[in-house]
Write an enzyme that holds these catalytic residues in place. Structure first.
Site, PDB file in Angstrom:
ATOM      1  N   HIS A   1       0.801  -1.217   0.000  1.00 30.25           N
ATOM      2  CA  HIS A   1       0.000   0.000   0.000  1.00 30.25           C
ATOM      3  C   HIS A   1       0.837   1.272   0.000  1.00 30.25           C
ATOM      4  O   HIS A   1       0.316   2.362   0.149  1.00 30.25           O
ATOM      5  CB  HIS A   1      -0.960  -0.006   1.193  1.00 30.25           C
ATOM      6  CG  HIS A   1      -1.892  -1.175   1.150  1.00 30.25           C
ATOM      7  ND1 HIS A   1      -1.666  -2.314   1.879  1.00 30.25           N
ATOM      8  CD2 HIS A   1      -3.015  -1.390   0.428  1.00 30.25           C
ATOM      9  CE1 HIS A   1      -2.626  -3.182   1.623  1.00 30.25           C
ATOM     10  NE2 HIS A   1      -3.454  -2.651   0.751  1.00 30.25           N
ATOM     11  N   GLY A   2       2.155   1.135  -0.103  1.00 30.69           N
ATOM     12  CA  GLY A   2       3.005   2.300  -0.286  1.00 30.69           C
ATOM     13  C   GLY A   2       3.426   3.055   0.957  1.00 30.69           C
ATOM     14  O   GLY A   2       3.863   4.193   0.849  1.00 30.69           O
TER      15      GLY A   2
END
Length: 173
Positions: free
Chosen positions: A138-139
């Site tokens: 999800h970064g």
């Protein structure tokens, strides 16, 4: 007028009541003990409660992942630049404000639980804008102190309980 109280001597029946109650209590305890004892953790769980890691062979700038309590723990031998970068961050820039000194016992060693605080993924080391960790799912981006800097993760990477046993050995847990 005074009331007269008579005290009777204990009878054989009183003795039998007490003896029966004592035997019943011991019997209940003997039956209950195995059920209570089986709730204790087994030996394999207790063995995972703490681990000792030889950190003497980890070169400066490298990250080693060890398994503790079924999950990853990152041990990072930080360079002077990584230590300076982590120490010079403004707390107002952090979502979960913690100084670098609050997260380490020795500045050159960072020991953190390697589980992203967003959804429990395992971040990749030496990645992201801050050369810390990047969660590929999800970064979320963490710095060289394991503090959240970008992305959806709400908290910094957790710091486990640990103790330095010597200059080259650490006990986690």
């Amino acid at each position: 007028m005074t009331a007269a109280t008579t005290i009777e001597a204990p009878s054989r029946r009183d003795f039998l009541y007490l003896a029966t109650g004592a035997v019943a209590a011991v019997g209940v305890a003997a039956v209950a003990w195995p059920f209570i004892d089986q709730m204790n953790p087994d030996a394999s769980t207790l063995a995972m409660a703490s681990i000792e890691v030889d950190i003497g062979a980890i070169p400066e700038g490298q990250i080693v992942t060890v398994k503790w309590r079924g999950g990853p723990v990152f041990i990072r031998h930080r360079t002077k630049k990584e230590i300076e970068d982590a120490a010079n961050v403004e707390l107002s820039d952090l979502r979960d404000p913690q100084t670098d000194a609050q997260r380490v016992k020795k500045p050159e060693w960072l020991i953190i639980v390697g589980v992203c605080t967003h959804l429990g993924c395992v971040p990749l080391g030496h990645e992201g804008k801050y050369e810390g960790w990047l969660c590929p799912c999800h970064g979320s981006v963490y710095d060289t102190s394991g503090r959240i800097r970008q992305g959806p993760a709400p908290l910094n990477l957790a710091v486990p309980e640990y103790t330095f046993l010597s200059d080259t050995k650490v006990k986690i847990g």
